[in-house]
Design a protein around this motif. Structure first.
Motif, PDB file in Angstrom:
ATOM      1  N   LYS A 175     -30.648 -15.120   0.395  1.00  0.00           N
ATOM      2  CA  LYS A 175     -31.703 -14.613   1.272  1.00  0.00           C
ATOM      3  C   LYS A 175     -32.127 -15.712   2.241  1.00  0.00           C
ATOM      4  CE  LYS A 175     -33.629 -11.517  -2.261  1.00  0.00           C
ATOM      5  NZ  LYS A 175     -32.929 -12.039  -3.449  1.00  0.00           N
ATOM      6  N   GLY A 176     -32.175 -15.391   3.506  1.00  0.00           N
ATOM      7  CA  GLY A 176     -32.578 -16.352   4.520  1.00  0.00           C
ATOM      8  C   GLY A 176     -33.736 -15.838   5.348  1.00  0.00           C
ATOM      9  N   ARG A 177     -34.545 -16.755   5.844  1.00  0.00           N
ATOM     10  CA  ARG A 177     -35.640 -16.391   6.745  1.00  0.00           C
ATOM     11  C   ARG A 177     -35.633 -17.311   7.942  1.00  0.00           C
ATOM     12  NH1 ARG A 177     -39.146 -12.686   5.078  1.00  0.00           N
ATOM     13  NH2 ARG A 177     -40.564 -13.159   6.800  1.00  0.00           N
ATOM     14  N   ILE A 178     -35.877 -16.725   9.112  1.00  0.00           N
ATOM     15  CA  ILE A 178     -36.140 -17.519  10.304  1.00  0.00           C
ATOM     16  C   ILE A 178     -37.584 -17.981  10.207  1.00  0.00           C
ATOM     17  CG2 ILE A 178     -36.356 -17.463  12.818  1.00  0.00           C
ATOM     18  CD1 ILE A 178     -34.064 -15.420  12.827  1.00  0.00           C
ATOM     19  N   ILE A 179     -37.800 -19.281  10.236  1.00  0.00           N
ATOM     20  CA  ILE A 179     -39.129 -19.834  10.009  1.00  0.00           C
ATOM     21  C   ILE A 179     -39.911 -19.878  11.325  1.00  0.00           C
ATOM     22  CG2 ILE A 179     -40.442 -21.782   9.133  1.00  0.00           C
ATOM     23  CD1 ILE A 179     -38.709 -20.325   7.040  1.00  0.00           C
ATOM     24  N   LYS A 180     -40.954 -19.064  11.376  1.00  0.00           N
ATOM     25  CA  LYS A 180     -41.837 -19.019  12.541  1.00  0.00           C
ATOM     26  C   LYS A 180     -43.249 -19.487  12.205  1.00  0.00           C
ATOM     27  CE  LYS A 180     -40.498 -17.270  15.894  1.00  0.00           C
ATOM     28  NZ  LYS A 180     -39.728 -17.800  17.045  1.00  0.00           N
ATOM     29  N   GLU A 217     -31.102 -19.494  -4.826  1.00  0.00           N
ATOM     30  CA  GLU A 217     -30.714 -20.176  -3.597  1.00  0.00           C
ATOM     31  C   GLU A 217     -31.177 -19.362  -2.395  1.00  0.00           C
ATOM     32  OE1 GLU A 217     -26.854 -22.581  -1.864  1.00  0.00           O
ATOM     33  OE2 GLU A 217     -26.507 -20.812  -3.124  1.00  0.00           O
ATOM     34  N   THR A 218     -31.818 -20.036  -1.448  1.00  0.00           N
ATOM     35  CA  THR A 218     -32.312 -19.380  -0.242  1.00  0.00           C
ATOM     36  C   THR A 218     -31.947 -20.233   0.964  1.00  0.00           C
ATOM     37  OG1 THR A 218     -34.469 -20.464  -0.493  1.00  0.00           O
ATOM     38  CG2 THR A 218     -34.248 -18.245  -1.409  1.00  0.00           C
ATOM     39  N   ALA A 219     -32.294 -19.748   2.156  1.00  0.00           N
ATOM     40  CA  ALA A 219     -32.001 -20.488   3.388  1.00  0.00           C
ATOM     41  C   ALA A 219     -33.182 -20.381   4.341  1.00  0.00           C
ATOM     42  CB  ALA A 219     -30.742 -19.939   4.052  1.00  0.00           C
ATOM     43  N   ALA A 220     -33.626 -21.530   4.838  1.00  0.00           N
ATOM     44  CA  ALA A 220     -34.682 -21.591   5.848  1.00  0.00           C
ATOM     45  C   ALA A 220     -34.025 -21.925   7.180  1.00  0.00           C
ATOM     46  CB  ALA A 220     -35.710 -22.650   5.484  1.00  0.00           C
ATOM     47  N   VAL A 221     -34.155 -21.014   8.144  1.00  0.00           N
ATOM     48  CA  VAL A 221     -33.506 -21.191   9.447  1.00  0.00           C
ATOM     49  C   VAL A 221     -34.574 -21.506  10.487  1.00  0.00           C
ATOM     50  CG1 VAL A 221     -32.031 -20.150  11.193  1.00  0.00           C
ATOM     51  CG2 VAL A 221     -31.690 -19.567   8.784  1.00  0.00           C
ATOM     52  N   PHE A 222     -34.499 -22.687  11.048  1.00  0.00           N
ATOM     53  CA  PHE A 222     -35.428 -23.108  12.097  1.00  0.00           C
ATOM     54  C   PHE A 222     -34.700 -23.024  13.433  1.00  0.00           C
ATOM     55  CE2 PHE A 222     -36.768 -25.079   8.202  1.00  0.00           C
ATOM     56  CZ  PHE A 222     -38.155 -25.071   8.236  1.00  0.00           C
ATOM     57  N   LEU A 223     -35.234 -22.224  14.349  1.00  0.00           N
ATOM     58  CA  LEU A 223     -34.587 -22.071  15.653  1.00  0.00           C
ATOM     59  C   LEU A 223     -35.394 -22.809  16.720  1.00  0.00           C
ATOM     60  CD1 LEU A 223     -33.465 -18.328  15.401  1.00  0.00           C
ATOM     61  CD2 LEU A 223     -32.111 -20.393  15.004  1.00  0.00           C
ATOM     62  N   LYS A 266     -16.700 -11.927  -4.104  1.00  0.00           N
ATOM     63  CA  LYS A 266     -17.238 -13.231  -4.516  1.00  0.00           C
ATOM     64  C   LYS A 266     -17.274 -14.246  -3.370  1.00  0.00           C
ATOM     65  CE  LYS A 266     -15.985 -12.762  -9.398  1.00  0.00           C
ATOM     66  NZ  LYS A 266     -15.694 -11.320  -9.320  1.00  0.00           N
ATOM     67  N   LYS A 267     -17.773 -13.776  -2.208  1.00  0.00           N
ATOM     68  CA  LYS A 267     -17.900 -14.635  -1.035  1.00  0.00           C
ATOM     69  C   LYS A 267     -19.380 -14.808  -0.687  1.00  0.00           C
ATOM     70  CE  LYS A 267     -13.499 -15.257  -0.119  1.00  0.00           C
ATOM     71  NZ  LYS A 267     -12.991 -14.702  -1.368  1.00  0.00           N
ATOM     72  N   LYS A 268     -19.817 -16.043  -0.624  1.00  0.00           N
ATOM     73  CA  LYS A 268     -21.213 -16.314  -0.294  1.00  0.00           C
ATOM     74  C   LYS A 268     -21.509 -16.055   1.179  1.00  0.00           C
ATOM     75  CE  LYS A 268     -22.996 -19.605  -3.691  1.00  0.00           C
ATOM     76  NZ  LYS A 268     -23.700 -20.896  -3.844  1.00  0.00           N
ATOM     77  N   PHE A 269     -22.739 -15.627   1.451  1.00  0.00           N
ATOM     78  CA  PHE A 269     -23.201 -15.445   2.820  1.00  0.00           C
ATOM     79  C   PHE A 269     -24.725 -15.487   2.820  1.00  0.00           C
ATOM     80  CE2 PHE A 269     -23.154 -11.397   0.792  1.00  0.00           C
ATOM     81  CZ  PHE A 269     -24.225 -10.678   1.311  1.00  0.00           C
ATOM     82  N   VAL A 270     -25.287 -15.793   3.982  1.00  0.00           N
ATOM     83  CA  VAL A 270     -26.738 -15.787   4.157  1.00  0.00           C
ATOM     84  C   VAL A 270     -27.115 -14.549   4.956  1.00  0.00           C
ATOM     85  CG1 VAL A 270     -28.722 -16.964   5.171  1.00  0.00           C
ATOM     86  CG2 VAL A 270     -26.894 -18.307   4.093  1.00  0.00           C
ATOM     87  N   ALA A 271     -28.034 -13.754   4.439  1.00  0.00           N
ATOM     88  CA  ALA A 271     -28.529 -12.571   5.139  1.00  0.00           C
ATOM     89  C   ALA A 271     -29.962 -12.820   5.578  1.00  0.00           C
ATOM     90  CB  ALA A 271     -28.452 -11.340   4.245  1.00  0.00           C
ATOM     91  N   ILE A 272     -30.187 -12.874   6.896  1.00  0.00           N
ATOM     92  CA  ILE A 272     -31.524 -13.104   7.424  1.00  0.00           C
ATOM     93  C   ILE A 272     -32.399 -11.880   7.159  1.00  0.00           C
ATOM     94  CG2 ILE A 272     -32.891 -13.556   9.496  1.00  0.00           C
ATOM     95  CD1 ILE A 272     -31.190 -15.918   8.616  1.00  0.00           C
ATOM     96  N   GLN A 273     -33.552 -12.110   6.502  1.00  0.00           N
ATOM     97  CA  GLN A 273     -34.432 -11.010   6.110  1.00  0.00           C
ATOM     98  C   GLN A 273     -35.389 -10.578   7.219  1.00  0.00           C
ATOM     99  OE1 GLN A 273     -34.166  -9.954   2.427  1.00  0.00           O
ATOM    100  NE2 GLN A 273     -32.311 -10.886   3.228  1.00  0.00           N
ATOM    101  N   LEU A 312     -31.306 -24.114   1.510  1.00  0.00           N
ATOM    102  CA  LEU A 312     -30.526 -24.610   2.638  1.00  0.00           C
ATOM    103  C   LEU A 312     -31.457 -24.683   3.842  1.00  0.00           C
ATOM    104  CD1 LEU A 312     -27.436 -22.246   2.209  1.00  0.00           C
ATOM    105  CD2 LEU A 312     -27.556 -24.638   1.498  1.00  0.00           C
ATOM    106  N   LYS A 313     -31.444 -25.792   4.538  1.00  0.00           N
ATOM    107  CA  LYS A 313     -32.329 -25.955   5.695  1.00  0.00           C
ATOM    108  C   LYS A 313     -31.475 -26.094   6.947  1.00  0.00           C
ATOM    109  CE  LYS A 313     -33.960 -28.823   2.827  1.00  0.00           C
ATOM    110  NZ  LYS A 313     -33.825 -28.072   1.577  1.00  0.00           N
ATOM    111  N   ILE A 314     -31.465 -25.052   7.769  1.00  0.00           N
ATOM    112  CA  ILE A 314     -30.657 -25.028   8.984  1.00  0.00           C
ATOM    113  C   ILE A 314     -31.569 -25.383  10.151  1.00  0.00           C
ATOM    114  CG2 ILE A 314     -29.218 -23.608  10.494  1.00  0.00           C
ATOM    115  CD1 ILE A 314     -29.634 -22.449   6.963  1.00  0.00           C
TER     116      ILE A 314
END
Length: 309
Positions: free
Chosen positions: A92-97, A112-118, A59-66, A136-138
């Motif tokens: 579920k997370g995605r690197i936004i390109k 719940e999802t995650a948008a990762v901007f690098l 029961k530990k949350k984590f973000v996995a980049i797809q 989530l917006k990183i």
């Protein structure tokens, strides 16, 4: 900051020692859901799958980049893994390109999802589509990104805090330096959480080599609870011979320093490093990094726990 919800999202690249660090922390109950790892799986397919299931079982949350951008990771298609992805702990997370990456996340609006901007060019992207409590917006610590995401919900600041030197021997010139104060200021700055690349840094390198010098990097809390980093570096650095001797030189410096540290800077990972010096054990450079990451995440988790009381 008493009673304030504080969240730390360490960004890890999913190498074996990084995945093992998280697993051992969870196994030993050293982190809880104050810390939500963001994992970009780059290789180690079986270990990544193992960790996914282990985190969900515990029961530990984590973000996995797809859509990993580096390494040799390929999508895992086992039925067991697909079922696991329905868990609320698997974010579920995605690197936004491109805009298509945003559109993909928008279609997952019920979870719940995650948008990762690098380093993407964001000026032509419609980020309003994901400005809600489900995403989530990183974002990097960059003025352009901050302006684009003014007043956005669930905003997390990602910054590379590790001052990487060209050669390990260069850490001898700067043994101790400031690492971060984000854990002290992010909430007042309007962020939902903060993120960094721990003691690894943003730069990705998948090629091993025999170093001239060995350096162990350990973060710790200073007198004002700022997060500092100390570098323990070998001295016999003229050639690549005797890597075990180099490690022991670095460990000796660490042991002398660690024995004088207050309880807030002690951890399971650092305790094991200390034992390694006593027993003169050498398990490889990846293992040293594993214990350093474990130490970082554990002391940060403890700090966050204390601020919630």
């Amino acid at each position: 900051m008493k009673g304030v919800k504080i969240m730390y999202f360490p960004y890890l690249r999913g190498k074996l020692f990084e995945l093992k660090a998280i697993e051992e922390l969870v196994k030993n109950k050293k982190i809880n859901n104050n810390i939500v790892p963001i994992i970009e799986p780059v290789n180690e397919k079986s270990q990544f799958e193992r960790l996914v299931l282990y985190m969900i079982d515990n029961k530990k949350k984590f973000v996995a980049i797809q859509n990993a951008q580096v390494g040799s990771y390929k999508k895992i298609n086992t039925k067991e893994f697909k079922d696991a992805r329905n868990s609320k702990f698997f974010i579920k997370g995605r690197i936004i390109k491109s805009q298509s990456d945003i559109d993909i996340l928008q279609k997952m609006s019920t979870e719940e999802t995650a948008a990762v901007f690098l380093d993407s060019d964001i000026f032509n992207l419609d980020v309003s589509k994901i400005d809600n409590d489900k995403v989530l917006k990183i974002i990097p610590d960059n003025t352009s990104f901050k302006m684009k995401f003014q007043n956005a919900k669930k905003l997390i600041l990602l910054d590379d805090k590790f001052n990487k030197q060209e050669r390990n021997a260069d850490y001898l010139k700067k043994k101790d330096e400031l690492f971060s104060i984000d854990h002290q200021i992010f909430n007042n700055a309007g962020y939902f959480g903060f993120s960094d690349y721990s003691i690894i840094g943003k730069e990705y390198n998948d090629h091993g080599f025999a170093p001239l010098a060995v350096s162990i990097h350990l973060v710790y809390f200073g007198d004002k609870d700022e997060l500092r980093i100390r570098h323990f570096t070998s001295d016999s650095n003229a050639d690549i011979r005797d890597p075990n001797g180099k490690v022991l030189e670095a460990l000796e410096k660490f042991a002398v320093w660690y024995d004088r540290q207050p309880k807030k800077n002690h951890s399971l990972g650092a305790d094991i490093l200390r034992e390694n010096y006593d027993t003169k054990l050498y398990h490889g450079l990846g293992v040293l990094k594993k214990y350093s990451i474990m130490h970082h995440l554990e002391i940060m988790n403890r700090y966050l726990d204390e601020r919630k009381k």
